[in-house]
Design a protein around this motif. Sequence first.
Motif, PDB file in Angstrom:
ATOM      1  N   VAL A 127      -0.543  -3.882   7.787  1.00 13.43           N
ATOM      2  CA  VAL A 127      -0.423  -2.771   6.841  1.00 13.43           C
ATOM      3  C   VAL A 127      -1.758  -2.028   6.767  1.00 13.43           C
ATOM      4  O   VAL A 127      -2.815  -2.647   6.726  1.00 13.43           O
ATOM      5  CB  VAL A 127      -0.031  -3.283   5.443  1.00 13.43           C
ATOM      6  N   PHE A 128      -1.694  -0.710   6.758  1.00 18.95           N
ATOM      7  CA  PHE A 128      -2.903   0.104   6.601  1.00 18.95           C
ATOM      8  C   PHE A 128      -2.621   1.219   5.608  1.00 18.95           C
ATOM      9  O   PHE A 128      -1.471   1.516   5.292  1.00 18.95           O
ATOM     10  CB  PHE A 128      -3.336   0.712   7.947  1.00 18.95           C
ATOM     11  N   GLY A 129      -3.682   1.863   5.121  1.00 23.32           N
ATOM     12  CA  GLY A 129      -3.449   3.006   4.261  1.00 23.32           C
ATOM     13  C   GLY A 129      -4.697   3.613   3.666  1.00 23.32           C
ATOM     14  O   GLY A 129      -5.739   2.968   3.562  1.00 23.32           O
ATOM     15  N   GLU A 130      -4.578   4.886   3.329  1.00 25.31           N
ATOM     16  CA  GLU A 130      -5.592   5.602   2.562  1.00 25.31           C
ATOM     17  C   GLU A 130      -4.872   6.441   1.520  1.00 25.31           C
ATOM     18  O   GLU A 130      -3.740   6.882   1.727  1.00 25.31           O
ATOM     19  CB  GLU A 130      -6.451   6.488   3.466  1.00 25.31           C
ATOM     20  N   ARG A 131      -5.524   6.632   0.395  1.00 23.88           N
ATOM     21  CA  ARG A 131      -4.873   7.334  -0.708  1.00 23.88           C
ATOM     22  C   ARG A 131      -4.787   8.840  -0.467  1.00 23.88           C
ATOM     23  O   ARG A 131      -5.671   9.439   0.140  1.00 23.88           O
ATOM     24  CB  ARG A 131      -5.612   7.060  -2.009  1.00 23.88           C
ATOM     25  N   ARG A 167      -0.446   8.675   6.281  1.00 25.07           N
ATOM     26  CA  ARG A 167      -1.610   8.156   5.547  1.00 25.07           C
ATOM     27  C   ARG A 167      -1.510   6.652   5.303  1.00 25.07           C
ATOM     28  O   ARG A 167      -2.519   6.000   5.017  1.00 25.07           O
ATOM     29  CB  ARG A 167      -1.790   8.893   4.216  1.00 25.07           C
ATOM     30  N   ALA A 168      -0.318   6.113   5.384  1.00 21.08           N
ATOM     31  CA  ALA A 168      -0.139   4.671   5.215  1.00 21.08           C
ATOM     32  C   ALA A 168       1.066   4.234   6.030  1.00 21.08           C
ATOM     33  O   ALA A 168       1.938   5.036   6.378  1.00 21.08           O
ATOM     34  CB  ALA A 168       0.034   4.307   3.744  1.00 21.08           C
ATOM     35  N   GLY A 169       1.108   2.960   6.324  1.00 22.73           N
ATOM     36  CA  GLY A 169       2.224   2.430   7.094  1.00 22.73           C
ATOM     37  C   GLY A 169       1.866   1.096   7.706  1.00 22.73           C
ATOM     38  O   GLY A 169       1.124   0.307   7.114  1.00 22.73           O
ATOM     39  N   ILE A 170       2.403   0.865   8.902  1.00 23.66           N
ATOM     40  CA  ILE A 170       2.094  -0.366   9.623  1.00 23.66           C
ATOM     41  C   ILE A 170       1.687  -0.032  11.052  1.00 23.66           C
ATOM     42  O   ILE A 170       2.088   0.999  11.593  1.00 23.66           O
ATOM     43  CB  ILE A 170       3.282  -1.350   9.641  1.00 23.66           C
ATOM     44  N   THR A 171       0.889  -0.914  11.634  1.00 23.34           N
ATOM     45  CA  THR A 171       0.553  -0.818  13.054  1.00 23.34           C
ATOM     46  C   THR A 171       1.043  -2.083  13.745  1.00 23.34           C
ATOM     47  O   THR A 171       0.968  -3.184  13.179  1.00 23.34           O
ATOM     48  CB  THR A 171      -0.959  -0.671  13.280  1.00 23.34           C
ATOM     49  N   PHE A 203       0.858  -1.192   0.000  1.00 29.90           N
ATOM     50  CA  PHE A 203       0.000   0.000   0.000  1.00 29.90           C
ATOM     51  C   PHE A 203       0.886   1.232   0.000  1.00 29.90           C
ATOM     52  O   PHE A 203       1.679   1.455   0.919  1.00 29.90           O
ATOM     53  CB  PHE A 203      -0.960   0.063   1.192  1.00 29.90           C
ATOM     54  N   ASN A 204       0.740   2.018  -1.058  1.00 34.46           N
ATOM     55  CA  ASN A 204       1.416   3.296  -1.207  1.00 34.46           C
ATOM     56  C   ASN A 204       0.328   4.335  -1.448  1.00 34.46           C
ATOM     57  O   ASN A 204      -0.479   4.195  -2.364  1.00 34.46           O
ATOM     58  CB  ASN A 204       2.398   3.241  -2.386  1.00 34.46           C
TER      59      ASN A 204
END
Length: 214
Positions: free
Chosen positions: A187-191, A167-171, A129-130
Amino acid sequence: MIYDLHTHSKYSRDGWMEPKTLVKTAIKKGLAGIAITDHNTIEGGLKAKEFETENFEVVVGSEIATDRGEVIGLFLSEEVVSRNFIEVINEIRNQSGTVVLPHPFDELRGNGIAPGKEDAKLVDYVETFNSRCFRTKYNEMAAEYAKKYGLKSLGGSDAHFAHEVGRAGITTDDDLHDAFERGSFTVFGERSSPMYLGLTKVLKIWKKTGSGSY
């Protein structure tokens, strides 16, 4: 804890933020750390290390342009000088760094040759996720590639401006190094808004002409 593992400071050819500003922004947003992955240099990450705290970690990295597309090295201590895909990976590994394929299927950014089976043997992580992949399919293709070849996933905002940080990364509930070792993260993310990609292109031209030199 939240970590954004793909950000850029003013030391990127298309970056804007001071390393100190980037760290302060991430802390303000509640992150536990960031990786600064400036284009073809670790200078921004090294500068940002000066502002690291007991509760906030800075990972020194670089996003290196190669003949096969871009490669991110994390946990670096020296500049990566080669621009050959295999040699870049070897340089990262010689520093005990981590090899990441960022936005590997993003055609809009001219990422080079899409990775295949043989490439999967050479890397540690795929950025699945980018936030700057404006076509959903690019992140989906990266996730499918990681799953097909048993590679671990990472996320990053690819932030060039403060509003994009986090806006994106890891938890994870673990320390970052433990999380990498155990794979104990999500991994999480929003554009991001397409506006930021346009601003980045303008900034790159501005800096190239000398108007944005320091």
